[in-house]
Motif scaffolding. Structure first.
Motif, PDB file in Angstrom:
ATOM      1  N   LEU A  25     -29.295  64.028  86.566  1.00  0.00           N
ATOM      2  CA  LEU A  25     -30.500  64.691  86.123  1.00  0.00           C
ATOM      3  C   LEU A  25     -31.649  64.082  87.220  1.00  0.00           C
ATOM      4  CD1 LEU A  25     -32.004  66.416  84.249  1.00  0.00           C
ATOM      5  CD2 LEU A  25     -32.451  64.337  82.674  1.00  0.00           C
ATOM      6  N   GLY A  26     -31.615  63.098  87.552  1.00  0.00           N
ATOM      7  CA  GLY A  26     -32.506  62.496  88.552  1.00  0.00           C
ATOM      8  C   GLY A  26     -32.457  63.352  89.752  1.00  0.00           C
ATOM      9  N   TYR A 230     -31.611  54.920  85.018  1.00  0.00           N
ATOM     10  CA  TYR A 230     -30.741  55.452  86.049  1.00  0.00           C
ATOM     11  C   TYR A 230     -31.276  56.808  86.500  1.00  0.00           C
ATOM     12  CZ  TYR A 230     -27.510  52.355  83.175  1.00  0.00           C
ATOM     13  OH  TYR A 230     -26.928  51.177  82.684  1.00  0.00           O
ATOM     14  N   PHE A 231     -32.308  57.476  85.901  1.00  0.00           N
ATOM     15  CA  PHE A 231     -32.768  58.518  86.436  1.00  0.00           C
ATOM     16  C   PHE A 231     -33.399  58.306  87.825  1.00  0.00           C
ATOM     17  CE2 PHE A 231     -36.420  61.378  86.928  1.00  0.00           C
ATOM     18  CZ  PHE A 231     -35.860  62.620  86.541  1.00  0.00           C
ATOM     19  N   GLU A 232     -34.053  57.074  87.850  1.00  0.00           N
ATOM     20  CA  GLU A 232     -34.682  56.717  89.141  1.00  0.00           C
ATOM     21  C   GLU A 232     -33.673  56.545  90.257  1.00  0.00           C
ATOM     22  OE1 GLU A 232     -37.882  55.913  91.601  1.00  0.00           O
ATOM     23  OE2 GLU A 232     -38.025  56.801  89.662  1.00  0.00           O
ATOM     24  N   ALA A 237     -32.075  58.371  95.570  1.00  0.00           N
ATOM     25  CA  ALA A 237     -31.031  58.687  96.175  1.00  0.00           C
ATOM     26  C   ALA A 237     -31.321  60.150  97.080  1.00  0.00           C
ATOM     27  CB  ALA A 237     -29.854  59.248  95.334  1.00  0.00           C
ATOM     28  N   VAL A 238     -32.306  61.112  96.281  1.00  0.00           N
ATOM     29  CA  VAL A 238     -32.813  62.330  96.937  1.00  0.00           C
ATOM     30  C   VAL A 238     -33.575  61.851  98.132  1.00  0.00           C
ATOM     31  CG1 VAL A 238     -34.016  64.244  96.813  1.00  0.00           C
ATOM     32  CG2 VAL A 238     -32.265  63.999  95.128  1.00  0.00           C
ATOM     33  N   ASN A 239     -34.539  60.965  97.789  1.00  0.00           N
ATOM     34  CA  ASN A 239     -35.499  60.367  98.834  1.00  0.00           C
ATOM     35  C   ASN A 239     -34.815  59.567 100.014  1.00  0.00           C
ATOM     36  OD1 ASN A 239     -37.596  61.121  97.404  1.00  0.00           O
ATOM     37  ND2 ASN A 239     -37.845  59.048  96.441  1.00  0.00           N
TER      38      ASN A 239
END
Length: 381
Positions: A25-26, A230-232, A237-239
């Motif tokens: 979701l993150g 966990y969202f963070e 990971a995208v960053n």
């Protein structure tokens, strides 16, 4: 398949771990904010990604599956970004977003020490889990530094299920004044078991878990636990993907996330000041064992609670009260058709097939009705 965007590989699982879902979701939210397409692909599709991306995100917990994916990525010239496994295990420079498991265990052990506890046990360690191995070695290192009464014989390992480790601990509980579990699922199972064995928590035994799952709030007593965001993990990971994609000279980067201790009834709500940290040894990972029937049950219950809205919580409350279908529908001002539809969704989320199964699980593990009422009465997000 589009020629740009973020490619994500997710390890198949019999029961999707909650942290997988929150991490994904993150990923989705962060990718959408950056207007980047997110492609969930299988390892077999990696050959189609050759030349379309410099890096890909791998969400996994088992080393054997991860190793296979890393080999395919290497063949395609794509850099991996790991979520869930420790990069050092694989013997090469690999990017990752990971929790500081050493710091988590150090904080918990030092917290228990400051609470006056000197005889800790580590219950439910999976020797084939990377993160559990890290916690195991840190536990031994920090307890030795603090001169606490703990050694390898005070670590209760799991086999295919957690029941054996928990029952063995209960048989030997008189040796200990506190127990640490590597995750909340095991800690909630432990609380249920010690209650059956008439071991008083927190009077005789402090219990601490990790993860801060919803089910940990609903145990009796409410579980002290270490909170993971966990969202963070998905967001970072995208960053990290963005950074690697636009900086070809970067080989690998590791992002280490911290957490927070949440003190509740299983440690008498004691909240001492932070203790000086230690430098503990890390460990290698191995393939995870089966999570076992009981652990799957707790994970299914957590998955169900996470998907509930206020009406669903009201239905669960009526189940806990032993209300019939007719009485439940009347109390909540809904039709029986709506009620059956809602129940069917709960069965699917919890991994059960009947109201009787769901009721049995709820009555076994959702025993802190005051905490559950707080969820029921919380404002809708």
């Amino acid at each position: 398949m589009e020629s740009n965007g973020i490619f994500v590989l997710v390890e198949p699982a019999y029961v999707m771990p909650v942290w997988f879902e929150k991490g994904i979701l993150g990923l989705q939210k962060s990718a959408a904010k950056k207007r980047l397409p997110l492609h969930l692909i299988s390892p077999e599709e990696l050959s189609d990604c050759r030349g379309k991306t410099k890096s890909a995100i791998v969400v996994s917990s088992r080393s054997d599956w991860t190793l296979g994916v890393l080999s395919r990525l290497r063949d395609c010239g794509i850099k991996p970004i790991l979520i869930g496994t420790v990069p050092e295990e694989f013997g090469e420079t690999i990017s990752a977003v990971i929790f500081n498991q050493n710091a988590f265990m150090e904080t918990i052990v030092c917290y228990l020490y400051q609470c006056g506890r000197r005889k800790p046990a580590l219950v439910g360690i999976n020797s084939n889990s990377s993160n559990d191995n890290t916690k195991y070695h840190t536990f031994l290192s920090v307890t030795e530094s603090l001169k606490m009464e703990a050694g390898k014989e005070d670590v209760f390992l799991i086999d295919d299920d957690i029941i054996g480790a928990i029952e063995l601990f209960c048989e030997n509980s008189q040796k200990y004044d506190c127990a640490i579990c590597p995750n909340d699922y095991i800690a909630v199972c432990l609380l249920e078991a010690v209650r059956r064995h008439k071991i008083k928590v927190p009077e005789s035994l402090y219990v601490v878990g990790m993860g801060n799952m919803l089910v940990s709030m609903c145990s009796t007593p409410a579980l002290t636990t270490f909170q993971h965001n966990y969202f963070e993990v998905g967001v970072q990971a995208v960053n990290l993907w963005d950074l690697l994609e636009h900086n070809p000279n970067l080989d690998a980067i590791n992002i280490l996330l911290h957490g927070e201790l949440v003190c509740r009834g299983s440690t008498a709500y004691q909240n001492p000041p932070p203790y000086e940290s230690f430098h503990s040894s890390t460990a290698r990972e191995h393939p995870e064992l089966s999570i076992g029937k009981v652990n799957r049950t707790i994970r299914g219950l957590e998955n169900c609670l996470l998907q509930c809205d206020q009406l669903d919580f009201g239905i669960i409350r009526e189940i806990l009260l032993g209300s019939s279908l007719e009485d439940t529908a009347e109390a909540l001002f809904i039709s029986q058709g709506t009620l059956r539809y809602r129940l069917k969704k709960m069965y699917q989320a919890a991994g059960v097939s009947s109201r009787q199964e769901l009721e049995r699980i709820l009555k076994r593990y959702v025993t802190n009705h005051q905490a559950f009422d707080e969820l029921l009465n919380a404002p809708a997000p």
